[in-house]
Design an enzyme around this catalytic site. Sequence first.
Site, PDB file in Angstrom:
ATOM      1  N   GLY A 267       0.813  -1.209   0.000  1.00 21.60           N
ATOM      2  CA  GLY A 267       0.000   0.000   0.000  1.00 21.60           C
ATOM      3  C   GLY A 267       0.845   1.257   0.000  1.00 21.60           C
ATOM      4  O   GLY A 267       1.767   1.404   0.809  1.00 21.60           O
TER       5      GLY A 267
ATOM      6  N   PHE B 279      -0.980   7.018   2.802  1.00 24.47           N
ATOM      7  CA  PHE B 279      -0.220   7.791   3.782  1.00 24.47           C
ATOM      8  C   PHE B 279       0.580   6.888   4.712  1.00 24.47           C
ATOM      9  O   PHE B 279       1.739   7.161   5.017  1.00 24.47           O
ATOM     10  CB  PHE B 279      -1.168   8.665   4.607  1.00 24.47           C
ATOM     11  CG  PHE B 279      -1.711   9.844   3.846  1.00 24.47           C
ATOM     12  CD1 PHE B 279      -0.876  10.869   3.445  1.00 24.47           C
ATOM     13  CD2 PHE B 279      -3.051   9.908   3.525  1.00 24.47           C
ATOM     14  CE1 PHE B 279      -1.361  11.952   2.743  1.00 24.47           C
ATOM     15  CE2 PHE B 279      -3.551  10.993   2.826  1.00 24.47           C
ATOM     16  CZ  PHE B 279      -2.717  12.012   2.429  1.00 24.47           C
TER      17      PHE B 279
ATOM     18  N   GLU C 151     -19.359  17.121   1.522  1.00 32.30           N
ATOM     19  CA  GLU C 151     -18.545  17.867   0.564  1.00 32.30           C
ATOM     20  C   GLU C 151     -19.030  17.645  -0.863  1.00 32.30           C
ATOM     21  O   GLU C 151     -19.081  18.580  -1.674  1.00 32.30           O
ATOM     22  CB  GLU C 151     -17.074  17.460   0.723  1.00 32.30           C
ATOM     23  CG  GLU C 151     -16.465  17.954   2.026  1.00 32.30           C
ATOM     24  CD  GLU C 151     -15.109  17.349   2.339  1.00 32.30           C
ATOM     25  OE1 GLU C 151     -14.353  17.959   3.103  1.00 32.30           O
ATOM     26  OE2 GLU C 151     -14.797  16.254   1.823  1.00 32.30           O
TER      27      GLU C 151
END
Length: 470
Positions: free
Chosen positions: A10, A13, A173
Site C-alpha cells: 500500500g 499515507f 462535501e
Amino acid sequence: MQRHRVAVIGAGFGGLFAIKALRNANVDITLINGTAYHLFQPLLYQVATGVLSEGEIAPPIREVLRGQENVDVKLGWAESVDTDNKIISVAGPGINYTVEYDTLIVAAGASQSYFGNDHFADNAPGMKSIDDALELRAKIFGAFEIADLQEDDEAKERWLTFVVVGAGPTGVEMAGQIAELAHRNLPGQYKHIDPRRARIILIDAVGAVLNTFGDHLSTRALAQLHKMGVEVELNTKVVNVDRTGIEVESERGHQRIPSMTKVWAAGVSAPPLARKIAAATGAEVDRAGRIMVNPDLTVPGHPEIFVLGDMMNLNDPSTGRPLPGVAQVAIQGGKYAGQTIKGRLRRKPPGEPFKYFDKGSMATISRFSAVASIGSKIRLAGFFAWVMWLVVHVFYLVGFKNRFTTVLHWAVSFLGRGRSERVATEQQAFARKAMYEYGNPFERARLDDAPPADEISTTQVEPEKVSAKR
C-alpha cells in the site's frame, strides 16, 4: 550478509510515511501497490466535480520516492501472505510474482462498503479511487447535458436529481459541490433547462450530518446545506438502487426517488486482504474486517507484521473508542512503524506503545464555508475554518507542482465561476460496465497465452498454475 527486508503493501499515507521513516535505515524495502500513483483521497470529490485534475491529487509513486535508493517499487495487488515462510503472493499486470520479507507493513487502505449490497455499486459509484471520481465526473456533467435534450418534464427532473448517500465529510462535501455547480457555476449556459432547478438530496441512516463533529458543528453544517438548497433526509435507509432511481425507507414509509445520478459515500470496510491475513495469523477482525492489533500496531503473535491506517482496529486509551480512519492516524502510524523497525535493528528495547495525537477533523461545505473540530474544545465554522481547510490540504499534497496548480485551480473555482476540469468522456462514464462485460484484460491475456490443455504437463507448470490457466 543480506540486509533486512521490509515489504510494504500500500502506497497511501501509512505506507509512504513508513518508507520515508526508513530512508536512512540499513534495509531493503519492496513497495507493492495496485496503482503507480499515491492517491490523496480527501480531494477525490473535487476531481469528480471538475475542480481539480486527477494528476494533482495522485502523484506518481516513483517520483515521490525518487530520492530514496533503498526502495523497489512493484506494481500489483497482494493476494495472500504466507506468514510461516514470509512470502507475499502478488498479482501484477499479466504476471504473478512473489515477494519475500523479514518485516511486513500492511497499509492497503479501505474499500467502499455497501453493507452487503455490493450490486448497488453498479448504479451508485463510491468515492475510493480515481476511476470512481472520473466516472462520477462524467455522470454529473453528462446529466446536465442530457437533461437539456429532454422534452418530457419528468425525464428532465430525473436527470436533474442528484442523490448522495452518506452524510459524513465525503458526502457533505460532494453534495455541497454539486449544489455549487447547479446554483453558481452552470446557470446561463443551457438553453432548455435551468440548472438551478436541480435537486440535490443528501441521505443518511443516522440522525445528523457530520455526526462525529459534535452537535454544534453538525447543526451549523445542516443549516448551510439547507441554505444552498440541498435536501437533507436523515434517519433514512437506502433499500435499493437501480439505473433510474433509489428506494428508501424512513418515518414516512417506503419511497422511490427518480434519479439518474447517485453517489455512494456511506461506509467503509477493510479490503479482503485483511481477512486473509487475519486467517493466516489467527488474529481477530471487527465487523468492518479490520484487524485487531497490539498497542505497537503489530498483529498478535506476529511482531514482524505491522498493520496501519484503515486496516487496523486499535482503541484510543484516552477515549476507549477505536481510532478513526483518517489520514493522520495512518501518517502517525507509518512514522511509528518505521521508527520501531529501526530500533529493533539497533537492538534497542521496545519503545512506548503507539499514541495518536488528534490534530482535528475538517470538512468543507461550500466555498468560504467549512467546519473544523480540533481537540476536545475548539470548534470552528464558517470562513476561518474554510481557510484552515485550504492550508491543511495544500500542506499534505505531495509535490510543489501539485500544490501550485491546485491553488490556481481553487482560485478559478472559488473566486470565479469556472471549473478547470469539466471534460468528461464516454469512456469514463461507461468504463465500469465495459470492464464487467469484457473482464480483466490481463487475465484474458493469460488465458490467450496459455498452451492447450493437452500440452500442459506437471513438468512444465506447477499444479496450482495449471488450474489457474485452465
